[in-house]
Motif scaffolding. Structure first.
Motif, PDB file in Angstrom:
ATOM      1  N   HIS A   1     -27.936  79.259 -25.087  1.00  0.00           N
ATOM      2  CA  HIS A   1     -27.662  80.420 -25.934  1.00  0.00           C
ATOM      3  C   HIS A   1     -28.366  80.282 -27.281  1.00  0.00           C
ATOM      4  O   HIS A   1     -29.041  81.192 -27.761  1.00  0.00           O
ATOM      5  CB  HIS A   1     -26.150  80.568 -26.129  1.00  0.00           C
ATOM      6  CG  HIS A   1     -25.803  81.596 -27.159  1.00  0.00           C
ATOM      7  ND1 HIS A   1     -25.285  81.265 -28.394  1.00  0.00           N
ATOM      8  CD2 HIS A   1     -25.934  82.942 -27.161  1.00  0.00           C
ATOM      9  CE1 HIS A   1     -25.109  82.369 -29.105  1.00  0.00           C
ATOM     10  NE2 HIS A   1     -25.482  83.401 -28.376  1.00  0.00           N
ATOM     11  N   LYS A   2     -28.246  79.088 -27.858  1.00  0.00           N
ATOM     12  CA  LYS A   2     -28.812  78.868 -29.193  1.00  0.00           C
ATOM     13  C   LYS A   2     -30.331  79.039 -29.211  1.00  0.00           C
ATOM     14  O   LYS A   2     -30.909  79.521 -30.177  1.00  0.00           O
ATOM     15  CB  LYS A   2     -28.451  77.450 -29.649  1.00  0.00           C
ATOM     16  CG  LYS A   2     -28.682  77.185 -31.129  1.00  0.00           C
ATOM     17  CD  LYS A   2     -28.296  75.775 -31.524  1.00  0.00           C
ATOM     18  CE  LYS A   2     -29.332  74.783 -31.068  1.00  0.00           C
ATOM     19  NZ  LYS A   2     -29.090  73.408 -31.462  1.00  0.00           N
ATOM     20  N   THR A   3     -30.978  78.630 -28.138  1.00  0.00           N
ATOM     21  CA  THR A   3     -32.446  78.613 -28.119  1.00  0.00           C
ATOM     22  C   THR A   3     -33.036  79.755 -27.293  1.00  0.00           C
ATOM     23  O   THR A   3     -34.242  79.813 -27.106  1.00  0.00           O
ATOM     24  CB  THR A   3     -32.955  77.277 -27.540  1.00  0.00           C
ATOM     25  OG1 THR A   3     -32.425  77.121 -26.216  1.00  0.00           O
ATOM     26  CG2 THR A   3     -32.504  76.109 -28.391  1.00  0.00           C
ATOM     27  N   ARG A   4     -32.146  80.638 -26.775  1.00  0.00           N
ATOM     28  CA  ARG A   4     -32.623  81.750 -25.945  1.00  0.00           C
ATOM     29  C   ARG A   4     -33.465  81.229 -24.772  1.00  0.00           C
ATOM     30  O   ARG A   4     -34.510  81.798 -24.455  1.00  0.00           O
ATOM     31  CB  ARG A   4     -33.450  82.736 -26.759  1.00  0.00           C
ATOM     32  CG  ARG A   4     -32.675  83.426 -27.854  1.00  0.00           C
ATOM     33  CD  ARG A   4     -32.353  84.878 -27.454  1.00  0.00           C
ATOM     34  NE  ARG A   4     -31.313  85.467 -28.259  1.00  0.00           N
ATOM     35  CZ  ARG A   4     -30.003  85.443 -27.947  1.00  0.00           C
ATOM     36  NH1 ARG A   4     -29.590  84.872 -26.829  1.00  0.00           N
ATOM     37  NH2 ARG A   4     -29.105  86.009 -28.706  1.00  0.00           N
TER      38      ARG A   4
ATOM     39  N   GLU B   1     -28.073  64.511 -32.018  1.00  0.00           N
ATOM     40  CA  GLU B   1     -29.229  65.029 -32.757  1.00  0.00           C
ATOM     41  C   GLU B   1     -30.373  65.365 -31.803  1.00  0.00           C
ATOM     42  O   GLU B   1     -31.043  66.384 -31.944  1.00  0.00           O
ATOM     43  CB  GLU B   1     -29.734  64.013 -33.799  1.00  0.00           C
ATOM     44  CG  GLU B   1     -28.790  63.723 -34.945  1.00  0.00           C
ATOM     45  CD  GLU B   1     -27.553  62.930 -34.506  1.00  0.00           C
ATOM     46  OE1 GLU B   1     -27.707  62.012 -33.670  1.00  0.00           O
ATOM     47  OE2 GLU B   1     -26.445  63.255 -34.974  1.00  0.00           O
ATOM     48  N   GLU B   2     -30.564  64.469 -30.824  1.00  0.00           N
ATOM     49  CA  GLU B   2     -31.642  64.727 -29.854  1.00  0.00           C
ATOM     50  C   GLU B   2     -31.334  65.972 -29.032  1.00  0.00           C
ATOM     51  O   GLU B   2     -32.213  66.774 -28.730  1.00  0.00           O
ATOM     52  CB  GLU B   2     -31.834  63.513 -28.943  1.00  0.00           C
ATOM     53  CG  GLU B   2     -32.460  62.333 -29.665  1.00  0.00           C
ATOM     54  CD  GLU B   2     -32.480  61.076 -28.812  1.00  0.00           C
ATOM     55  OE1 GLU B   2     -33.518  60.391 -28.828  1.00  0.00           O
ATOM     56  OE2 GLU B   2     -31.481  60.777 -28.124  1.00  0.00           O
ATOM     57  N   LEU B   3     -30.083  66.122 -28.684  1.00  0.00           N
ATOM     58  CA  LEU B   3     -29.684  67.300 -27.908  1.00  0.00           C
ATOM     59  C   LEU B   3     -29.910  68.570 -28.737  1.00  0.00           C
ATOM     60  O   LEU B   3     -30.329  69.599 -28.214  1.00  0.00           O
ATOM     61  CB  LEU B   3     -28.205  67.168 -27.528  1.00  0.00           C
ATOM     62  CG  LEU B   3     -27.733  67.855 -26.255  1.00  0.00           C
ATOM     63  CD1 LEU B   3     -28.508  67.349 -25.042  1.00  0.00           C
ATOM     64  CD2 LEU B   3     -26.233  67.626 -26.056  1.00  0.00           C
ATOM     65  N   ASP B   4     -29.663  68.466 -30.029  1.00  0.00           N
ATOM     66  CA  ASP B   4     -29.880  69.620 -30.912  1.00  0.00           C
ATOM     67  C   ASP B   4     -31.366  69.944 -31.062  1.00  0.00           C
ATOM     68  O   ASP B   4     -31.725  71.012 -31.550  1.00  0.00           O
ATOM     69  CB  ASP B   4     -29.275  69.349 -32.306  1.00  0.00           C
ATOM     70  CG  ASP B   4     -27.754  69.384 -32.271  1.00  0.00           C
ATOM     71  OD1 ASP B   4     -27.201  69.949 -31.303  1.00  0.00           O
ATOM     72  OD2 ASP B   4     -27.131  68.828 -33.199  1.00  0.00           O
TER      73      ASP B   4
ATOM     74  N   THR C   1     -37.071  67.695 -29.886  1.00  0.00           N
ATOM     75  CA  THR C   1     -37.121  66.459 -29.104  1.00  0.00           C
ATOM     76  C   THR C   1     -37.264  66.688 -27.610  1.00  0.00           C
ATOM     77  O   THR C   1     -37.957  65.929 -26.935  1.00  0.00           O
ATOM     78  CB  THR C   1     -35.815  65.664 -29.307  1.00  0.00           C
ATOM     79  OG1 THR C   1     -34.720  66.567 -29.150  1.00  0.00           O
ATOM     80  CG2 THR C   1     -35.773  65.013 -30.660  1.00  0.00           C
ATOM     81  N   LEU C   2     -36.618  67.708 -27.086  1.00  0.00           N
ATOM     82  CA  LEU C   2     -36.542  67.879 -25.635  1.00  0.00           C
ATOM     83  C   LEU C   2     -37.120  69.231 -25.227  1.00  0.00           C
ATOM     84  O   LEU C   2     -36.752  70.263 -25.787  1.00  0.00           O
ATOM     85  CB  LEU C   2     -35.077  67.776 -25.182  1.00  0.00           C
ATOM     86  CG  LEU C   2     -34.379  66.439 -25.475  1.00  0.00           C
ATOM     87  CD1 LEU C   2     -32.866  66.590 -25.373  1.00  0.00           C
ATOM     88  CD2 LEU C   2     -34.888  65.355 -24.528  1.00  0.00           C
TER      89      LEU C   2
END
Lengths: 303, 268
Positions: B26-29, B86-89, B97-98
């Motif tokens: 949701h956050k990153t569409r 943080e990496e997940l964010d 990061t991902l």
């Protein structure tokens, strides 16, 4: 192949894969150990994936086939699984350029250098004869990373009498002259040397550079050699676009070279409806020593 | 055999994973919420019960061949402590990061870069072969989508593994019966799917891919003589009623209203 077999005997981490090609070529490997040699069947995409999996577990893997089936059929596997991962996999392709002659277009290797040179982490090597192939085989065993080795056919002409001291990425100057710089790769190095001999009879001095490594490409060296001559020619048995000639052209354009420059290679117009052996096709493409000599003479006369 | 309360703990983990996936997407569409939701239980089952996730050479290998479902993998690896908050964010943001398809990173327990379908099974077969030659103790697990089985290269690897009896290789097929543009039966029918794998020399188990008890049973009864495949019957978009079995959610990312509705369902 002899070098590779010797290494295979001693190195438990060396694997050899073929996609059902190389008749009799691998008997020695199979006899030595069936655990590290696999004919994966006519399934090139799977061969590359398996090589990646083996390499991800610490193996040094050699994959063998005829060039179009080795690098073009599974190109995306090569791109992602091998090159992007930067894995220790050596792709050994036979049949550079027109080697397979009458077998026709499906078996020609005309685009492989363009493809392989565009991949990240890939080293691209084109031995000029069987002695250089032996040197490259020895280097490849120590090289940790993806490497494409483009071979011609058996019984090609030789320019050395023993395996030379070849350094990956460092072009090899085979003779020097003051007028022309001739950059050649693979089988064309031998042709280049003959052309240089013919030109010298006309009083034209030629430097012949054996470009056995196309990636990494030593642009500084090429530009330095070019600037010391008034004419530069490139020779390759590959599509004239995307291979050695294109790489040299990029260097010359960026370095402001103002002399004569021509690329000799294969142009697609030549391929239409032509049947014949490798030498016949080279003749048609203007890649025999005589034809090259004539074309270069014309260019020099016009300059 | 797990007790009911133990099974509930796995279900609770799966719920947290789905919430993480929903947040990330949701956050990153981002796309691929449906195919991420359908593999949550198998990933939790593998990482929280079945895999040897040590860092040594004898660790089990897992490859997410359907790389587009990586939000679920990242969320599970976060739960396991391989990926930090943080990496997940940093998922799918500029300078983050991902990526939206996994990139090999042994430090984060990601064994191979995937995202192009049809690569994973061959890579896994190569790893299984290496394990066999090295007399390694580890097994290799690879998660495939059903649409991915359209790729011819998958069947090259199926033949190879069957021929060489790579019993340390376990393929997991997420059979949610939907691919990017529609139902598998309308695009390239896969049936009879179990018989196909069996004909190529594989040990086949069909299992409810959202039932932890059934997944554990299947993972505990792998063949030691043939390569193994679990055909997991799953629901695309599992866990959020309006996403389930709707091909729209292969690509669609929830808007704020849909996000709130989905969150409510996951939390109740």
């Amino acid at each position: 192949m002899k070098r590779l077999l010797e290494a295979y005997r001693d190195d438990r981490d060396l694997f050899v894969l073929t996609a059902d090609l190389g008749f009799k070529l691998f008997d020695g490997f199979e006899a030595e150990s069936r655990e590290r040699f696999y004919n994966v069947g006519v399934a090139e995409a799977n061969m590359i994936g398996i090589a990646a999996g083996l390499s991800l577990c610490g193996k040094n893997v050699y994959c063998y086939s005829i060039i179009p089936f080795l690098v073009m059929r599974p190109f995306e596997q090569v791109r992602v699984d091998i090159a992007y991962h930067g894995l220790n996999v050596k792709l050994v392709g036979v049949g550079g350029g027109f080697t397979y002659g009458c077998e026709g277009f499906t078996h020609f290797a005309l685009e492989d250098l363009a493809l392989m040179c565009s991949l990240p982490n890939m080293t691209v090597v084109v031995p000029a004869d069987r002695f250089e192939a032996e040197s490259v085989a020895a280097i490849s065993l120590q090289h940790d990373g993806p490497m494409y080795i483009r071979l011609g056919g058996r019984g090609g002409p030789v320019i050395h009498d023993k395996p030379p001291d070849l350094k990956i990425g460092r072009p090899m100057v085979l003779r020097e002259g003051r007028d022309i710089a001739l950059f050649a790769t693979g089988d064309m190095v031998h042709s280049g040397m003959r052309v240089a001999g013919m030109l010298s009879e006309q009083g034209i001095g030629t430097t012949v550079v054996n470009m056995h490594t196309l990636k990494p490409f030593d642009a500084e060296f090429v530009s330095g050699v070019a600037s010391a001559h008034r004419a530069v020619f490139s020779m390759e048995e590959h599509n004239v676009r995307g291979g050695l000639g294109s790489a040299v052209a990029e260097v010359l354009a960026e370095s402001g070279f103002s002399g004569v420059f021509r690329r000799f290679g294969i142009r697609e117009e030549v391929l239409r409806g032509v049947v014949g052996g490798a030498d016949f096709l080279r003749e048609r493409s203007g890649l025999t020593p005589q034809r090259l000599y004539e074309e270069i003479s014309v260019s020099m006369a016009e300059a | 055999m797990e007790t009911r309360s133990e099974l509930l703990r796995y279900e609770e983990t799966a719920r947290r994973v789905r919430k993480s996936v929903l947040d990330m997407i949701h956050k990153t569409r981002s796309p691929h919420i449906g195919p991420s939701f359908s593999v949550v239980e198998i990933l939790v089952a593998l990482y929280f019960r079945h895999l040897n996730t040590s860092s040594g050479n004898d660790r089990d290998r897992f490859i997410l061949s359907k790389g587009h479902a990586c939000p679920a993998l990242y969320a599970v690896l976060h739960e396991k402590g391989f990926i930090s908050r943080e990496e997940l964010d940093g998922f799918a943001v500029n300078g983050g990061t991902l990526e939206q398809h996994p990139v090999r990173d042994p430090g984060r327990a990601i064994e191979a870069s995937t995202g192009s379908l049809g690569h994973g099974l061959s890579i896994a077969a190569g790893m299984a072969l290496a394990a066999r030659v090295d007399r390694g103790e580890y097994r290799v697990y690879v998660l495939l989508s059903d649409g991915e089985l359209n790729e011819g290269s998958v069947w090259e690897a199926v033949m190879f593994a069957g021929h060489h009896r790579l019993h340390n290789l376990i393929a997991l097929v997420d059979y949610n019966r939907m691919q990017a543009l529609g139902r598998t039966r309308d695009i390239i029918g896969l049936e009879p799917l179990g018989e196909k794998w069996e004909a190529f020399g594989w040990h086949v188990q069909e299992v409810d891919g959202h039932d932890f008890g059934a997944l554990f049973d299947a993972l505990d009864s792998l063949s030691g003589r043939k390569p193994n495949v679990l055909i997991m019957h799953t629901v695309k978009g599992k866990g959020v009623s309006f996403m389930e079995n709707d091909v729209l959610w292969h690509y669609r990312s929830p808007d704020d209203n849909e996000y709130e509705r989905a969150l409510k369902e996951l939390l109740t």
